[in-house]
Scaffold this active site. Structure first.
Site, mmCIF file in Angstrom:
data_model
loop_
_atom_site.group_PDB
_atom_site.id
_atom_site.type_symbol
_atom_site.label_atom_id
_atom_site.label_comp_id
_atom_site.label_asym_id
_atom_site.label_seq_id
_atom_site.Cartn_x
_atom_site.Cartn_y
_atom_site.Cartn_z
ATOM 1 N N ARG A 167 6.776 5.046 -0.638
ATOM 2 C CA ARG A 167 6.766 7.015 -0.396
ATOM 3 C C ARG A 167 6.073 7.598 0.597
ATOM 4 N NH1 ARG A 167 6.121 5.050 -5.890
ATOM 5 N NH2 ARG A 167 8.053 4.663 -7.714
ATOM 6 N N LYS A 191 2.049 6.124 -8.053
ATOM 7 C CA LYS A 191 1.958 7.061 -9.440
ATOM 8 C C LYS A 191 1.299 6.630 -10.170
ATOM 9 C CE LYS A 191 6.798 9.091 -8.466
ATOM 10 N NZ LYS A 191 8.167 9.411 -9.821
ATOM 11 N N HIS A 262 12.507 9.772 1.677
ATOM 12 C CA HIS A 262 13.017 8.905 0.424
ATOM 13 C C HIS A 262 14.109 7.620 1.061
ATOM 14 C CE1 HIS A 262 11.499 8.187 -3.396
ATOM 15 N NE2 HIS A 262 12.902 8.803 -3.783
ATOM 16 N N ARG A 265 13.165 5.535 1.787
ATOM 17 C CA ARG A 265 13.203 4.417 0.447
ATOM 18 C C ARG A 265 14.949 3.686 0.173
ATOM 19 N NH1 ARG A 265 9.501 3.791 -3.323
ATOM 20 N NH2 ARG A 265 9.739 3.864 -5.664
ATOM 21 N N HIS A 288 8.500 0.377 -8.925
ATOM 22 C CA HIS A 288 9.365 1.589 -10.495
ATOM 23 C C HIS A 288 8.176 1.154 -11.797
ATOM 24 C CE1 HIS A 288 13.046 1.983 -7.573
ATOM 25 N NE2 HIS A 288 12.662 2.799 -7.495
ATOM 26 N N TYR A 297 20.529 0.964 -7.318
ATOM 27 C CA TYR A 297 20.938 0.224 -6.218
ATOM 28 C C TYR A 297 21.948 -0.549 -6.219
ATOM 29 C CZ TYR A 297 16.073 2.806 -4.933
ATOM 30 O OH TYR A 297 15.159 4.521 -4.548
#
Length: 316
Positions: A167, A191, A262, A265, A288, A297
């Site tokens: 990110r 995150k 993004h 990404r 993730h 994806y």
């Protein structure tokens, strides 16, 4: 595509208890919540349909409503081809209604509080083709041929973004010591400050080496600290600058979609899967928390496969 119709089932044929509650609810929406006539009509149409479904299921009092009945009503709507947007709206209408029933003492509990809403379809993210990704890096490299520190930095950032799928905030947060050149991996804090280790290839390694060896020292100032990538004034690079860079360099690639960091990404994830990487490995690389997030994806790659099939097969 036209919107699904508002359910306008009249209360004719409903038990008197249902009709009375429906009338009270309509007055509540119109006079207590002061909703517009159109909104009131939409809510009442949806709830009339719900009560009609409950009546056909053998119920004659709102106190008998349960979560199973609410879900079967939505399931019927789905079987009739209603859109996800319409289903989500009707689920919301049901929750608002059952909440009102509970607050006004018409039911002992709010049976709709656990009713979920169907998630709308998420559009597939735009991604670069492999040749477009190469063109992006080539465009930046050409501009960096003068050896300017900013040019070297920009190539290194683009290479790392595409190589790792990290990110933009993760890129900006990197410190010099987060890059392990012996193993060609970078330590990324995602995150929730969750740490992961992401590998990168030789092109990214060479770009990072060039930046650290010939570029960073020219921008570094006493307050630069350990930041890997620096702005023109010597502070840690900010996300806005990286986004501006990506948009500008992608504009140099003919026919490429306008993407931000993004989008790179998304591109990295798509190219990994198309190259044969397994889903769980890509999940780990991207950081993730849920495999379901990574699975979107696979839809991108399937969509591209269908497009290639339609273009190439004589009987497509």
């Amino acid at each position: 595509m036209p919107a699904d119709p508002v359910e306008t089932s009249p209360d004719d044929g409903l038990p008197e208890t249902f009709s009375t509650v429906l009338g009270d609810y309509e007055r509540h929406l119109a006079f207590e919540r002061n909703l517009t006539p159109h909104t009131v009509k939409a809510y009442i149409g949806d709830i009339a349909g719900l009560l009609e479904h409950a009546h056909r299921s053998g119920f004659s009092d709102v106190g008998e409503l349960d979560l199973r009945t609410l879900r079967s009503w939505l399931a019927k709507q789905q079987s009739m081809g209603r859109s996800r947007t319409t289903l989500a709206r009707r689920a919301t209408a049901a929750r608002v209604f059952t909440g009102w029933l509970a607050r006004t003492g018409r039911t002992p509990t709010d049976v709709g509080s656990a009713l979920g809403s169907p998630k709308p379809h998420q559009p597939l993210p735009s991604v670069l083709r492999v040749d477009e990704a190469r063109g992006l890096i080539a465009a930046a490299t050409t501009l960096a041929d003068d050896g300017s520190p900013v040019g070297l930095r920009d190539v290194a950032m683009l290479e790392l973004l595409y190589a790792t799928g990290m990110r933009v905030g993760e890129l900006c947060g990197l410190d010099v010591d987060d890059v392990d050149r012996d193993r060609n991996v970078v330590r990324v804090f995602g995150k929730g400050r969750k740490e992961r280790t992401v590998p990168f290839g030789q092109p990214a390694a060479a770009a990072v080496d060039a930046w650290l060896g010939r570029g960073r020292g020219q921008l570094a100032r006493p307050g630069s600290g350990a930041a890997l990538f620096l702005g023109a004034r010597g502070g840690r690079i900010d996300q806005r600058a990286v986004r501006t860079l990506v948009h500008r360099r992608i504009a140099d690639v003919a026919g490429a979609p306008d993407l931000g960091p993004h989008g790179l990404r998304h591109t990295a994830a798509t190219h990994l899967l198309e190259g044969g990487a397994d889903l769980r490995s890509v999940q780990e690389l991207l950081g993730h928390a849920s495999l379901a997030t990574t699975q979107r994806y696979t839809h991108v790659t399937t969509d591209r496969l269908r497009k290639a099939y339609r273009q190439a097969h004589p009987r497509a």
